[in-house]
Motif scaffolding. Structure first.
Motif, PDB file in Angstrom:
ATOM      1  N   ASP A  16       0.837  -1.206   0.000  1.00 11.30           N
ATOM      2  CA  ASP A  16       0.000   0.000   0.000  1.00 11.30           C
ATOM      3  C   ASP A  16       0.872   1.257   0.000  1.00 11.30           C
ATOM      4  OD1 ASP A  16       0.851  -0.610   2.572  1.00 11.30           O
ATOM      5  OD2 ASP A  16      -1.085  -0.322   3.541  1.00 11.30           O
ATOM      6  N   SER A  17       1.795   1.320   0.980  1.00 13.41           N
ATOM      7  CA  SER A  17       2.667   2.488   1.098  1.00 13.41           C
ATOM      8  C   SER A  17       3.891   2.078   1.909  1.00 13.41           C
ATOM      9  CB  SER A  17       1.897   3.613   1.807  1.00 13.41           C
ATOM     10  OG  SER A  17       2.761   4.423   2.565  1.00 13.41           O
ATOM     11  N   THR A  18       5.059   2.433   1.468  1.00 11.99           N
ATOM     12  CA  THR A  18       6.265   2.051   2.226  1.00 11.99           C
ATOM     13  C   THR A  18       6.275   2.748   3.591  1.00 11.99           C
ATOM     14  OG1 THR A  18       7.571   3.765   1.120  1.00 11.99           O
ATOM     15  CG2 THR A  18       7.662   1.546   0.181  1.00 11.99           C
ATOM     16  N   ASN A  19       5.718   3.961   3.663  1.00  9.78           N
ATOM     17  CA  ASN A  19       5.631   4.635   4.962  1.00  9.78           C
ATOM     18  C   ASN A  19       4.732   3.847   5.922  1.00  9.78           C
ATOM     19  OD1 ASN A  19       7.238   6.728   4.044  1.00  9.78           O
ATOM     20  ND2 ASN A  19       5.842   8.354   4.656  1.00  9.78           N
ATOM     21  N   LEU A  20       3.583   3.340   5.385  1.00 10.39           N
ATOM     22  CA  LEU A  20       2.665   2.573   6.247  1.00 10.39           C
ATOM     23  C   LEU A  20       3.293   1.245   6.655  1.00 10.39           C
ATOM     24  CD1 LEU A  20      -0.810   3.180   4.516  1.00 10.39           C
ATOM     25  CD2 LEU A  20       0.119   4.291   6.561  1.00 10.39           C
ATOM     26  N   THR A  41       5.759  -1.045  -6.640  1.00  9.05           N
ATOM     27  CA  THR A  41       4.565  -0.195  -6.808  1.00  9.05           C
ATOM     28  C   THR A  41       3.895  -0.020  -5.447  1.00  9.05           C
ATOM     29  OG1 THR A  41       3.126  -2.079  -7.241  1.00  9.05           O
ATOM     30  CG2 THR A  41       3.984  -0.957  -9.161  1.00  9.05           C
ATOM     31  N   GLN A  42       3.203   1.093  -5.317  1.00  5.88           N
ATOM     32  CA  GLN A  42       2.407   1.332  -4.104  1.00  5.88           C
ATOM     33  C   GLN A  42       0.959   1.520  -4.545  1.00  5.88           C
ATOM     34  OE1 GLN A  42       4.991   3.788  -0.951  1.00  5.88           O
ATOM     35  NE2 GLN A  42       4.524   4.986  -2.741  1.00  5.88           N
ATOM     36  N   THR A  43       0.053   0.854  -3.838  1.00  3.07           N
ATOM     37  CA  THR A  43      -1.356   0.983  -4.215  1.00  3.07           C
ATOM     38  C   THR A  43      -2.009   2.186  -3.542  1.00  3.07           C
ATOM     39  OG1 THR A  43      -1.833  -0.589  -2.456  1.00  3.07           O
ATOM     40  CG2 THR A  43      -1.709  -1.478  -4.698  1.00  3.07           C
ATOM     41  N   GLY A  45       0.017   5.090  -2.207  1.00  8.13           N
ATOM     42  CA  GLY A  45       1.123   5.991  -1.880  1.00  8.13           C
ATOM     43  C   GLY A  45       0.578   7.299  -1.304  1.00  8.13           C
ATOM     44  N   ILE A  46       1.258   7.802  -0.279  1.00  7.55           N
ATOM     45  CA  ILE A  46       0.766   8.997   0.416  1.00  7.55           C
ATOM     46  C   ILE A  46       1.707  10.172   0.171  1.00  7.55           C
ATOM     47  CG2 ILE A  46       0.106   9.947   2.677  1.00  7.55           C
ATOM     48  CD1 ILE A  46       0.083   6.945   3.641  1.00  7.55           C
ATOM     49  N   GLY A  47       1.123  11.307  -0.216  1.00  8.59           N
ATOM     50  CA  GLY A  47       1.900  12.527  -0.382  1.00  8.59           C
ATOM     51  C   GLY A  47       1.621  13.485   0.766  1.00  8.59           C
ATOM     52  N   ARG A  48       2.183  14.660   0.690  1.00  3.68           N
ATOM     53  CA  ARG A  48       1.934  15.659   1.740  1.00  3.68           C
ATOM     54  C   ARG A  48       0.452  15.983   1.793  1.00  3.68           C
ATOM     55  NH1 ARG A  48       4.756  20.829   0.920  1.00  3.68           N
ATOM     56  NH2 ARG A  48       4.699  21.227   3.150  1.00  3.68           N
ATOM     57  N   PHE A  49      -0.007  16.395   2.952  1.00  8.13           N
ATOM     58  CA  PHE A  49      -1.418  16.723   3.205  1.00  8.13           C
ATOM     59  C   PHE A  49      -2.331  15.561   2.839  1.00  8.13           C
ATOM     60  CE2 PHE A  49       0.839  20.615   1.860  1.00  8.13           C
ATOM     61  CZ  PHE A  49       0.944  21.192   3.121  1.00  8.13           C
ATOM     62  N   LYS A  52      -3.022  11.705  -2.527  1.00  2.00           N
ATOM     63  CA  LYS A  52      -2.614  10.434  -3.140  1.00  2.00           C
ATOM     64  C   LYS A  52      -1.299  10.668  -3.896  1.00  2.00           C
ATOM     65  CE  LYS A  52      -4.202   7.306  -6.795  1.00  2.00           C
ATOM     66  NZ  LYS A  52      -3.688   6.051  -6.286  1.00  2.00           N
ATOM     67  N   TRP A  53      -0.366   9.735  -3.744  1.00  2.52           N
ATOM     68  CA  TRP A  53       0.900   9.831  -4.465  1.00  2.52           C
ATOM     69  C   TRP A  53       0.935   8.686  -5.489  1.00  2.52           C
ATOM     70  CZ3 TRP A  53       4.740  13.259  -5.048  1.00  2.52           C
ATOM     71  CH2 TRP A  53       5.925  12.831  -5.627  1.00  2.52           C
ATOM     72  N   VAL A  54       0.806   9.028  -6.753  1.00  2.00           N
ATOM     73  CA  VAL A  54       0.768   8.015  -7.820  1.00  2.00           C
ATOM     74  C   VAL A  54       2.112   7.289  -7.858  1.00  2.00           C
ATOM     75  CG1 VAL A  54       0.485   7.636 -10.297  1.00  2.00           C
ATOM     76  CG2 VAL A  54      -0.846   9.423  -9.141  1.00  2.00           C
ATOM     77  N   LYS A 109       9.281  21.077 -13.569  1.00  4.81           N
ATOM     78  CA  LYS A 109       8.343  19.997 -13.242  1.00  4.81           C
ATOM     79  C   LYS A 109       8.850  19.171 -12.067  1.00  4.81           C
ATOM     80  CE  LYS A 109       6.252  19.583 -17.766  1.00  4.81           C
ATOM     81  NZ  LYS A 109       6.042  18.702 -18.906  1.00  4.81           N
ATOM     82  N   LYS A 110       7.903  18.681 -11.298  1.00  2.56           N
ATOM     83  CA  LYS A 110       8.286  17.933 -10.087  1.00  2.56           C
ATOM     84  C   LYS A 110       8.775  16.532 -10.435  1.00  2.56           C
ATOM     85  CE  LYS A 110       6.354  16.559  -5.620  1.00  2.56           C
ATOM     86  NZ  LYS A 110       5.680  17.071  -4.434  1.00  2.56           N
ATOM     87  N   LEU A 111       9.962  16.222  -9.963  1.00  5.75           N
ATOM     88  CA  LEU A 111      10.563  14.907 -10.203  1.00  5.75           C
ATOM     89  C   LEU A 111      10.403  14.015  -8.973  1.00  5.75           C
ATOM     90  CD1 LEU A 111      12.575  13.448 -12.310  1.00  5.75           C
ATOM     91  CD2 LEU A 111      14.338  14.049 -10.656  1.00  5.75           C
ATOM     92  N   ALA A 112      10.442  14.637  -7.797  1.00  4.41           N
ATOM     93  CA  ALA A 112      10.444  13.837  -6.563  1.00  4.41           C
ATOM     94  C   ALA A 112       9.868  14.621  -5.402  1.00  4.41           C
ATOM     95  CB  ALA A 112      11.883  13.414  -6.237  1.00  4.41           C
ATOM     96  N   GLY A 113       9.337  13.876  -4.438  1.00  7.30           N
ATOM     97  CA  GLY A 113       8.816  14.501  -3.221  1.00  7.30           C
ATOM     98  C   GLY A 113       9.202  13.676  -2.006  1.00  7.30           C
ATOM     99  N   ILE A 114       9.235  14.325  -0.871  1.00  7.27           N
ATOM    100  CA  ILE A 114       9.640  13.653   0.371  1.00  7.27           C
ATOM    101  C   ILE A 114       8.589  13.905   1.445  1.00  7.27           C
ATOM    102  CG2 ILE A 114      11.447  13.501   2.153  1.00  7.27           C
ATOM    103  CD1 ILE A 114      13.416  14.610   0.107  1.00  7.27           C
ATOM    104  N   GLY A 126       9.988   9.199   3.843  1.00  6.14           N
ATOM    105  CA  GLY A 126       9.488   8.550   2.633  1.00  6.14           C
ATOM    106  C   GLY A 126       9.873   9.368   1.410  1.00  6.14           C
ATOM    107  N   LEU A 127      10.479   8.696   0.453  1.00  4.98           N
ATOM    108  CA  LEU A 127      10.909   9.413  -0.764  1.00  4.98           C
ATOM    109  C   LEU A 127      10.281   8.781  -2.000  1.00  4.98           C
ATOM    110  CD1 LEU A 127      13.732   9.060   1.201  1.00  4.98           C
ATOM    111  CD2 LEU A 127      14.330  10.918  -0.336  1.00  4.98           C
ATOM    112  N   GLY A 128       9.735   9.599  -2.854  1.00  2.14           N
ATOM    113  CA  GLY A 128       9.148   9.127  -4.099  1.00  2.14           C
ATOM    114  C   GLY A 128       9.822   9.844  -5.257  1.00  2.14           C
TER     115      GLY A 128
HETATM  116  C1  BTN Z   1       4.977  14.842  -1.584  1.00  2.00           C
HETATM  117  O1  BTN Z   1       3.786  15.056  -1.437  1.00  2.00           O
HETATM  118  O2  BTN Z   1       5.663  15.534  -2.352  1.00  2.00           O
HETATM  119  C2  BTN Z   1       5.669  13.718  -0.838  1.00  2.00           C
HETATM  120  C3  BTN Z   1       5.545  12.411  -1.575  1.00  2.00           C
HETATM  121  C4  BTN Z   1       6.213  11.246  -0.856  1.00  2.00           C
HETATM  122  C5  BTN Z   1       5.964   9.939  -1.556  1.00  2.00           C
HETATM  123  C6  BTN Z   1       6.767   8.814  -0.971  1.00  2.00           C
HETATM  124  S1  BTN Z   1       6.792   7.378  -1.988  1.00  2.00           S
HETATM  125  C7  BTN Z   1       7.526   6.450  -0.712  1.00  2.00           C
HETATM  126  C8  BTN Z   1       6.853   6.874   0.576  1.00  2.00           C
HETATM  127  N1  BTN Z   1       5.638   6.098   0.773  1.00  2.00           N
HETATM  128  C9  BTN Z   1       4.564   6.845   0.702  1.00  2.00           C
HETATM  129  O3  BTN Z   1       3.376   6.430   0.815  1.00  2.00           O
HETATM  130  N2  BTN Z   1       4.875   8.136   0.483  1.00  2.00           N
HETATM  131  C10 BTN Z   1       6.323   8.299   0.394  1.00  2.00           C
END
Ligand code: BTN
Length: 241
Positions: A16-20, A41-43, A45-49, A52-54, A109-114, A126-128
């Motif tokens: 689901d998510s590596t953070n979870l 793959t993450q089903t 993935g969580i982003g800030r706030f 959903k993190w694709v 353009k955004k390449l990565a988020g943390i 968590g890094l994507g």
């Molecule tokens: C952002 O919103 O910019 C932060 C995105 C972080 C995504 C990564 S992917 C690995 C880890 N697992 C998650 O569910 N989220 C972070």
């Protein structure tokens, strides 16, 4: 992998998510060592706030887990510097920059988020990173990119992760001793916002000013009406000039 800092890398095809997953492992209380969770793959993935993190196949989705540590919030900035160094290690001329506080941009353009979180006395970072995806979902194509989209080069994800961990380990002692003090010059060289006119949304308020780098505590410094203001967080930052 021989690593002094990370005792184990836990690989998953799909999660689901590596953070979870990191939180679940911590909850079981079975690890006192630092470890890494990485998934193809993450089903969910969580982003800030809580966005959903694709996280489709081709990206690098991973979490660094430090049980019983209390890093301060600059650990996110430190991690973005390490990620930036990792990209430059492979593409030395790449137009990549660090956008405060937690993004890496390739051109505009955004390449990565943390996403760094605290859980059970632990720090989870968590890094994507969009790497080998040939396409991104239609609604992201204007604002996000991948290394492949920019270069037409496919990277080896395991090696890229190892390079990241190598740089992380090489620099972490300096970070622990001096926080981001000695990384500020590096940051300044690759600061996406520096000198630009920006709009900052924070708690439903909006501020407009000129970005002026980061403070030694990792705050974003902004000149607003000839006065320097310090932002510890922001909901959204846009470049407007
Ligand atoms: C952002 O919103 O910019 C932060 C995105 C972080 C995504 C990564 S992917 C690995 C880890 N697992 C998650 O569910 N989220 C972070």
């Amino acid at each position: 992998m021989k690593s002094f800092l990370f005792k184990e890398i836990k690989y998953y095809e799909k999660i689901d998510s590596t953070n979870l997953e990191a939180k679940r492992i911590l909850n079981k209380g079975c690890s006192n060592n630092n470890f890494v969770v990485v998934a193809k793959t993450q089903t969910s993935g969580i982003g800030r706030f809580n966005r959903k993190w694709v996280s489709e196949k081709g990206g690098l989705w991973f979490s660094l887990v430090f049980p019983d540590t209390d890093f301060n919030s600059t650990i996110t900035i430190f991690s973005s510097i390490i990620l930036h160094k990792t990209i430059l290690n492979y593409f030395s001329e790449a137009p990549v920059a660090i956008k405060w506080p937690n993004d890496i941009f390739w051109n505009d353009k955004k390449l990565a988020g943390i996403l760094s979180v605290k859980s059970e006395n632990a720090t989870i970072i968590g890094l994507g990173v969009n790497i080998n995806q040939k396409r991104l979902p239609e609604d992201l194509m204007n604002t996000a990119t991948s290394v492949y989209i920019e270069t037409k080069i496919t990277m080896n994800l395991k090696n890229t992760l190892k390079t990241f961990l190598y740089f992380f380990e090489k620099n972490i002692t300096e970070y622990i001793n001096e926080d981001i003090m000695s990384f500020r010059q590096y940051y300044k060289n690759y600061d996406y916002l520096y000198g630009k006119k920006i709009s900052i949304s924070l708690s439903e308020k909006n501020f407009i000013g000129q970005a002026a780098g980061i403070s030694k505590r990792g705050e974003l410094m902004v000149i607003i009406d000839n006065e320097k203001k310090y932002f510890i967080s922001a909901d959204k930052i846009d470049i407007i000039g």
